[in-house]
Design an enzyme around this catalytic site. Structure first.
Site, PDB file in Angstrom:
ATOM      1  N   ASN A 118      -6.840 -60.325 -34.120  1.00  0.00           N
ATOM      2  CA  ASN A 118      -7.741 -59.575 -35.000  1.00  0.00           C
ATOM      3  C   ASN A 118      -8.153 -58.230 -34.399  1.00  0.00           C
ATOM      4  O   ASN A 118      -8.122 -57.207 -35.084  1.00  0.00           O
ATOM      5  CB  ASN A 118      -8.989 -60.409 -35.309  1.00  0.00           C
ATOM      6  CG  ASN A 118      -8.641 -61.685 -36.045  1.00  0.00           C
ATOM      7  OD1 ASN A 118      -7.486 -61.871 -36.450  1.00  0.00           O
ATOM      8  ND2 ASN A 118      -9.608 -62.568 -36.210  1.00  0.00           N
TER       9      ASN A 118
ATOM     10  N   THR B 175      -7.400 -17.628 -65.838  1.00  0.00           N
ATOM     11  CA  THR B 175      -8.412 -18.685 -65.930  1.00  0.00           C
ATOM     12  C   THR B 175      -8.123 -19.363 -67.253  1.00  0.00           C
ATOM     13  O   THR B 175      -7.655 -18.706 -68.198  1.00  0.00           O
ATOM     14  CB  THR B 175      -9.864 -18.149 -65.915  1.00  0.00           C
ATOM     15  OG1 THR B 175     -10.035 -17.319 -67.066  1.00  0.00           O
ATOM     16  CG2 THR B 175     -10.164 -17.337 -64.659  1.00  0.00           C
ATOM     17  N   HIS B 176      -8.314 -20.664 -67.324  1.00  0.00           N
ATOM     18  CA  HIS B 176      -7.947 -21.447 -68.514  1.00  0.00           C
ATOM     19  C   HIS B 176      -6.461 -21.278 -68.830  1.00  0.00           C
ATOM     20  O   HIS B 176      -6.053 -21.387 -69.978  1.00  0.00           O
ATOM     21  CB  HIS B 176      -8.789 -21.046 -69.733  1.00  0.00           C
ATOM     22  CG  HIS B 176     -10.260 -20.966 -69.458  1.00  0.00           C
ATOM     23  ND1 HIS B 176     -11.130 -21.997 -69.718  1.00  0.00           N
ATOM     24  CD2 HIS B 176     -11.007 -19.981 -68.889  1.00  0.00           C
ATOM     25  CE1 HIS B 176     -12.345 -21.644 -69.356  1.00  0.00           C
ATOM     26  NE2 HIS B 176     -12.303 -20.422 -68.833  1.00  0.00           N
TER      27      HIS B 176
ATOM     28  N   GLU C  86       8.745 -31.396 -59.221  1.00  0.00           N
ATOM     29  CA  GLU C  86       8.312 -32.483 -60.110  1.00  0.00           C
ATOM     30  C   GLU C  86       8.140 -33.791 -59.340  1.00  0.00           C
ATOM     31  O   GLU C  86       7.196 -34.545 -59.574  1.00  0.00           O
ATOM     32  CB  GLU C  86       9.330 -32.687 -61.235  1.00  0.00           C
ATOM     33  CG  GLU C  86       9.381 -31.520 -62.211  1.00  0.00           C
ATOM     34  CD  GLU C  86      10.537 -31.666 -63.181  1.00  0.00           C
ATOM     35  OE1 GLU C  86      10.298 -31.989 -64.344  1.00  0.00           O
ATOM     36  OE2 GLU C  86      11.699 -31.470 -62.772  1.00  0.00           O
TER      37      GLU C  86
ATOM     38  N   TYR D 298     -12.849 -60.846 -39.933  1.00  0.00           N
ATOM     39  CA  TYR D 298     -11.459 -60.651 -40.338  1.00  0.00           C
ATOM     40  C   TYR D 298     -11.088 -61.625 -41.463  1.00  0.00           C
ATOM     41  O   TYR D 298     -11.483 -62.791 -41.459  1.00  0.00           O
ATOM     42  CB  TYR D 298     -10.517 -60.859 -39.139  1.00  0.00           C
ATOM     43  CG  TYR D 298      -9.054 -60.706 -39.527  1.00  0.00           C
ATOM     44  CD1 TYR D 298      -8.459 -59.451 -39.560  1.00  0.00           C
ATOM     45  CD2 TYR D 298      -8.296 -61.812 -39.913  1.00  0.00           C
ATOM     46  CE1 TYR D 298      -7.136 -59.301 -39.948  1.00  0.00           C
ATOM     47  CE2 TYR D 298      -6.965 -61.671 -40.300  1.00  0.00           C
ATOM     48  CZ  TYR D 298      -6.403 -60.416 -40.323  1.00  0.00           C
ATOM     49  OH  TYR D 298      -5.098 -60.262 -40.715  1.00  0.00           O
TER      50      TYR D 298
HETATM   51  N1  ARG Z   1      -0.679 -59.962 -39.150  1.00  0.00           N
HETATM   52  C1  ARG Z   1      -2.068 -59.843 -39.147  1.00  0.00           C
HETATM   53  C2  ARG Z   1      -2.494 -58.528 -39.792  1.00  0.00           C
HETATM   54  O1  ARG Z   1      -1.674 -57.710 -39.998  1.00  0.00           O
HETATM   55  C3  ARG Z   1      -2.592 -59.917 -37.749  1.00  0.00           C
HETATM   56  C4  ARG Z   1      -3.904 -60.595 -37.561  1.00  0.00           C
HETATM   57  C5  ARG Z   1      -3.880 -62.000 -37.972  1.00  0.00           C
HETATM   58  N2  ARG Z   1      -4.980 -62.719 -37.465  1.00  0.00           N
HETATM   59  C6  ARG Z   1      -5.239 -63.958 -37.809  1.00  0.00           C
HETATM   60  N3  ARG Z   1      -6.210 -64.516 -37.257  1.00  0.00           N
HETATM   61  N4  ARG Z   1      -4.530 -64.586 -38.684  1.00  0.00           N
HETATM   62  O2  ARG Z   1      -3.622 -58.336 -40.139  1.00  0.00           O
END
Ligand code: ARG
Length: 452
Positions: A97, A142-143, A277, A304
């Site tokens: 994490n 402008t416009h 484009e 996380y």
């Molecule tokens: N592959 C995960 C990501 O990109 C990494 C972290 C995953 N951590 C976990 N505890 N599952 O975010």
């Protein structure tokens, strides 16, 4: 039952391998820190770092890591394959994490610098084009209606200033990217006596995140970064839109090299401004990347969550496409040529000297509102009689202000001369040649400074 590969579904290996290098850089610093803090033996640390370096070397030779759930596991597994079980010590006092958050920051820091360098190059091209075309006068709108004549250089330089703000935004965003989350571990920090400041120093971060929950779950820096890229894309759409308009024979102001255009499969006469484009169109996906990111982070509880893994495809997509677009438009502008005669001719249309005549009267102490009305009648008269402001006689002019004495003198014709109109816009930031030259030297200094 379909044979779904759930590991692949849960994982990110399909799209996060480009983080391999920064992942290894982060790990090397982490291991050095562990050794310094005596959490890891020097001999183990050296083995791990040598193993990581050997993976880096292989990656540089176009070798690819075997597939795993994600890039972090892939590097660690490969490390243990190469140096044995000691490789497993690398992950002490760390979680994927804080690792992935660190990787993304390292990656974005690099790309911020790359994109700033590309923009600098593009600004340099714009400055050069402006210098080459310093005497080209064209209609200012402008416009999208004829308003007042301006220098083509002045018009081009407006984009250089937009790009300057884009760089400033990226530079400011970089400060928030450059904060180290490593050491937040999974979410709560760690009981190992680590030295996060040391890791930050090794990796060139300005500081460390002060709350481990925030450290692992914050993606503001990525959202902000993609917003910065969206603003660049936005500016490019405006420039491209003008290139497309100016190339239309109704305008006929410019030409760009053939390689940026294509023909029609049915209409032999056509040259289509495809590159402009496509750049205009790509903004759609870049703005989409920003919304994808915002939506991924929205409502996530701390800390996380695996949703965050989905941050990578939009971030990478935005990086790749913005870089490509800036490179393409830069090349395109290198080949830009103004049709000086055509732009000047267009400037004669649309009574663009009208404001000057109103100013002329205002200088003679006539309230501007009244002057505005007088000139409106003059223009209506011209339209009705197929005349231009410069083809009217002095007597005709004076018919529109039949007070005791004739208000218009011979000097009115100098006043409405297009070159003269432009030359007189000497206010700071105005379109006179001198003001524009000042802009150019200001920009040159800025661009030079940033290139160092
Ligand atoms: N592959 C995960 C990501 O990109 C990494 C972290 C995953 N951590 C976990 N505890 N599952 O975010």
């Amino acid at each position: 039952m379909k044979n779904i590969d759930f590991e692949q579904f849960i994982g990110s290996f399909a799209f996060d391998t480009r983080l391999a290098e920064v992942d290894i850089t982060g790990s090397i610093a982490h291991v050095e820190m562990l050794v310094k803090c005596k959490i890891l033996k020097q001999t183990d640390g050296s083995k791990i770092i040598a193993g990581l370096n050997s993976i880096l070397k292989s990656l540089k030779k176009d070798w690819t890591l075997p597939k795993e759930e994600d890039i972090h596991y892939a590097v660690e597994k490969e490390l243990t394959r190469r140096i044995g079980a000691v490789g497993g010590k690398m992950h002490t006092a760390r979680s994927r994490n804080d690792q992935v958050a660190t990787d993304l920051r390292l990656y974005l820091r690099q790309e911020t610098d790359n994109i700033i360098a590309l923009i600098n190059e593009f600004q340099t091209t714009i400055i050069k084009k402006s210098e080459e075309n310093i005497n080209v006068i064209m209609p200012g709108f402008t416009h999208l209606q004829p308003a007042q004549p301006v220098l083509a250089a002045h018009h081009l330089l407006a984009y250089a200033w937009m790009l300057e703000r884009d760089k400033e935004r990226l530079t400011d965003c970089r400060k928030r990217i450059n904060v180290l989350p490593l050491g937040s571990a999974a979410l709560a920090g760690t009981s190992f006596k680590i030295d996060r400041q040391y890791s930050a120093k090794l990796l060139g971060f300005d500081g460390v995140s002060e709350n481990s929950l925030d450290g692992v779950s914050d993606r503001d820096f990525a959202v902000e970064f993609v917003f910065c890229l969206s603003t660049i894309a936005l500016h490019l759409t405006r420039f491209c839109e003008e290139i497309i308009l100016w190339m239309n024979p109704e305008f006929g102001y410019i030409k760009i090299a053939d390689k940026f255009t294509s023909g029609s499969s049915i209409m032999p006469q056509k040259r289509n401004p495809d590159c402009a484009e496509v750049i205009r169109g790509k903004s759609g996906r870049i703005f989409g990347d920003l919304f994808a990111l915002l939506t991924i982070v929205k409502s996530l509880p701390l800390a996380y969550n695996r949703d965050l893994q989905e941050d990578k495809p939009p971030v990478f997509d935005a990086v790749d496409n913005v870089k490509l677009c800036v490179e393409v438009i830069n090349e395109m502008i290198v080949t830009l040529k103004f049709d000086k005669a055509k732009t000047l001719k267009s400037t004669e249309k649309g009574f663009m000297a009208a404001t000057e005549i109103a100013d002329y009267l205002a200088r003679k102490d006539i309230p501007f509102r009244e002057a505005h009305g007088v000139v409106k009648s003059i223009v209506e008269y011209c339209i009705k009689n197929s005349k231009t402001l410069s083809s009217l006689s002095l007597q005709e002019y004076n018919k529109f202000y039949p007070k005791k004495y004739p208000i218009f003198d011979d000097d009115i014709f100098k006043f409405i001369d297009l070159q003269n109109i432009v030359a007189k816009k000497t206010s700071e930031g105005g379109t006179s040649v001198n003001s524009v030259k000042k802009q150019i030297s200001l920009l040159k200094n800025i661009v030079k400074r940033k290139q160092k």
